[in-house]
Design an enzyme around this catalytic site. Structure first.
Site, mmCIF file in Angstrom:
data_model
loop_
_atom_site.group_PDB
_atom_site.id
_atom_site.type_symbol
_atom_site.label_atom_id
_atom_site.label_comp_id
_atom_site.label_asym_id
_atom_site.label_seq_id
_atom_site.Cartn_x
_atom_site.Cartn_y
_atom_site.Cartn_z
ATOM 1 N N SER A 29 97.323 -5.781 0.670
ATOM 2 C CA SER A 29 95.989 -6.339 0.434
ATOM 3 C C SER A 29 95.909 -7.788 0.897
ATOM 4 C CB SER A 29 95.635 -6.245 -1.051
ATOM 5 O OG SER A 29 95.554 -4.905 -1.476
ATOM 6 N N GLY A 100 91.356 2.788 5.278
ATOM 7 C CA GLY A 100 90.012 2.618 4.751
ATOM 8 C C GLY A 100 89.746 1.190 4.319
ATOM 9 N N ARG A 128 86.427 10.382 5.490
ATOM 10 C CA ARG A 128 86.115 9.604 4.288
ATOM 11 C C ARG A 128 84.795 8.864 4.444
ATOM 12 N NH1 ARG A 128 91.572 6.285 3.938
ATOM 13 N NH2 ARG A 128 90.614 5.390 2.072
ATOM 14 N N SER A 173 85.439 -1.426 -7.517
ATOM 15 C CA SER A 173 86.028 -1.276 -6.186
ATOM 16 C C SER A 173 86.230 -2.645 -5.564
ATOM 17 C CB SER A 173 85.126 -0.426 -5.284
ATOM 18 O OG SER A 173 85.592 -0.466 -3.946
ATOM 19 N N GLN A 175 87.414 -3.085 -2.629
ATOM 20 C CA GLN A 175 87.015 -2.989 -1.228
ATOM 21 C C GLN A 175 85.539 -3.310 -1.060
ATOM 22 O OE1 GLN A 175 88.076 0.828 0.405
ATOM 23 N NE2 GLN A 175 90.261 0.539 0.093
ATOM 24 N N ASP A 326 96.354 2.763 -6.744
ATOM 25 C CA ASP A 326 97.209 3.312 -5.689
ATOM 26 C C ASP A 326 98.528 3.862 -6.220
ATOM 27 O OD1 ASP A 326 95.507 2.889 -3.548
ATOM 28 O OD2 ASP A 326 96.194 0.832 -3.246
ATOM 29 N N LYS A 353 90.401 8.503 -1.406
ATOM 30 C CA LYS A 353 91.474 7.761 -0.754
ATOM 31 C C LYS A 353 91.835 8.447 0.557
ATOM 32 C CE LYS A 353 92.207 4.314 -3.589
ATOM 33 N NZ LYS A 353 92.186 2.906 -3.115
ATOM 34 N N ARG A 357 93.414 12.399 -3.287
ATOM 35 C CA ARG A 357 94.761 12.222 -3.839
ATOM 36 C C ARG A 357 94.983 13.003 -5.129
ATOM 37 N NH1 ARG A 357 96.018 5.933 -2.647
ATOM 38 N NH2 ARG A 357 96.827 6.231 -0.546
ATOM 39 N N ARG A 405 101.117 7.433 0.633
ATOM 40 C CA ARG A 405 101.576 7.325 -0.758
ATOM 41 C C ARG A 405 101.981 8.697 -1.319
ATOM 42 N NH1 ARG A 405 100.994 2.093 -1.436
ATOM 43 N NH2 ARG A 405 99.105 1.064 -0.661
#
Length: 450
Positions: A29, A100, A128, A173, A175, A326, A353, A357, A405
């Site tokens: 990040s 993403g 996505r 979020s 993001q 995550d 994700k 996931r 992941r």
């Protein structure tokens, strides 16, 4: 993972105690944001500890395409930025591969400029939706052309004068928050973001470090209001990126599960918005010792000593999800070896994700003998502390769906299971943790690559 590259199956076997000291690659990040803001700021930014995974390198390529000059010198990266408001129109589509985070942040950054920017990605990313970022951009006056469902490829063109907005996040979020704030850098006036619960705050910290005029107010109910004054000057900085706690999660959980293990993970980011997994594992009985806590570049870091532990299932509260979103795949693996039942709540974000996931984790767990159930936003795992019957004696592989992941989580599972655990593609791990295989093998993990 680069588009078109061949898949590389991998398999993990039951291992003896893990031991040694390792340093985890730089936080993903922070690495993304260092390249983005360094590429936008006036003057030179020098970055050490940058994560050199494919996702982060794609961020650098995107900033270069818009005018930044980025080069590696010895162990550091130098970035000469364009100056805030002075990005250039990219001559080719920006390809974000599997990331993403990368795509959404730069949609915010570049989308408000009065030129066309085209965003593309690999097959996984193209499935996505980008709607959560595109909705606030539309409110700023950005023209959007996208595949049905707001999917890639996406073309954005900003208005001559974008409008500042006051935006309340519909879901927690980091993001989306970051995309709106990055857009606000090139908008006259004050852009306001309201988040009902704190999410990763690296963007706010780094914006302030580069000189942005920013204020944050937290109400007594935990609601945060972030106000950013647009079109200010950003100045290049010196940044040392700490180790990524999301990457540290894999050797950490492996050491907890493999009997006889005792490892130290150095220089790990301990930002309070990123430590949910450590807190959760400690509540389950994990022996995780936090050594030499210290500050570096405005961020909390520490070394972690991790020893094999007998874990007990717990109920993980919904409000913890933003601080460990995550890490749920590898937590589910830890829960597979815990005594009793572990219930994880508030997992709706896992549906959007790199893969769905939540469903992908459940499929992988069931394939390897784990009793589990999923709901719309929850996961329940009933563990077997001795690992008996876990793994897949028939050799069936976990389908990773191009999700790094998922790949790493199930390789960790194989280190403590009675039978081996295989995955269909280990090459996807390079997107976030290129050194994963070598690092795990240096600790004594038995992982074979095709």
């Amino acid at each position: 993972m680069s588009q078109g590259s061949a898949s590389k199956p991998a398999i993990a076997h039951k291992s003896a105690g893990l031991s040694g000291t390792v340093r985890i690659p730089g936080d993903k990040s922070i690495s993304h944001r260092a390249l983005i803001l360094g590429g936008l700021a006036s003057g030179e930014t020098r970055i050490t500890g940058l994560l050199e995974g494919e996702d982060v390198l794609n961020t650098g390529k995107a900033m270069q395409a818009m005018g930044a000059v980025i080069r590696k010198e010895d162990d550091a990266w130098t970035v000469n930025g364009t100056g805030n408001g002075a990005l250039l129109a990219p001559e080719v589509p920006l390809d974000f591969g599997n990331s993403g985070t990368d795509a959404r942040l730069i949609m915010g950054l570049a989308g408000v400029y009065d030129f066309d920017t085209v965003f593309t990605g690999d097959a996984s990313l193209s499935r996505r939706t980008m709607g959560r970022v595109l909705d606030p951009l539309r409110r700023m006056g950005v023209q959007v052309k996208a595949v049905e469902g707001d999917r890639l490829p996406v073309m954005l063109r900003g208005p001559e004068t974008p409008a500042p907005i006051r935006y309340t996040l519909p879901v927690a979020s980091a993001q989306v928050k970051s995309a709106v704030l990055l857009a606000g850098l090139n908008i006259p006036g004050v852009t306001t973001v309201i988040e009902p619960a704190i999410t990763r705050d690296h963007t706010e910290k780094m914006l302030a470090g580069f000189g942005a005029e920013l204020s944050i107010k937290t109400d007594k109910d935990g609601t945060r209001t972030i106000r950013l004054q647009g079109r200010g000057k950003l100045t290049g900085q010196i940044i040392d990126v700490p180790g990524d706690p999301s990457s540290a999660a894999f050797p950490l959980v492996a050491a907890l599960l493999v009997p006889g293990s005792d490892i130290t993970i150095s220089n790990v980011l301990m930002n309070q918005t990123r430590t949910g997994l450590i807190l959760t594992l400690q509540e389950m009985g994990a022996d995780i010792e936090i050594l030499d806590p210290r500050l570096a570049g405005g961020e909390d870091i520490a070394d972690l000593r991790v020893r094999h532990s007998e874990l007990t299932g717990i109920s993980v509260p919904t409000e913890r999800a933003p601080s460990m979103i995550d890490e749920y795949p590898v937590l589910a693996v830890a829960a597979a070896f815990a005594k009793g039942r572990t219930v994880m709540n508030g997992l709706q974000e896992l549906r959007v994700k790199e893969s769905d996931r939540l469903t992908t984790v459940v499929e992988g767990l069931k394939l390897n003998g784990v009793e589990c159930e999923e709901g719309k936003d929850w996961l329940s795992v009933t563990g077997r502390p001795d690992g008996k019957g876990l793994g897949n004696a028939g050799g069936e592989q976990v389908i990773t769906h191009l999700d790094h992941r998922i790949a790493m989580s199930f390789l960790v599972m194989g280190l403590a299971s009675e039978h081996p655990v295989g995955i269909d593609d280990g090459s996807v791990i390079a997107t976030s943790f290129p050194q994963f295989m070598d690092l795990m093998e240096s600790l004594g993990a038995k992982i074979e690559q095709a």
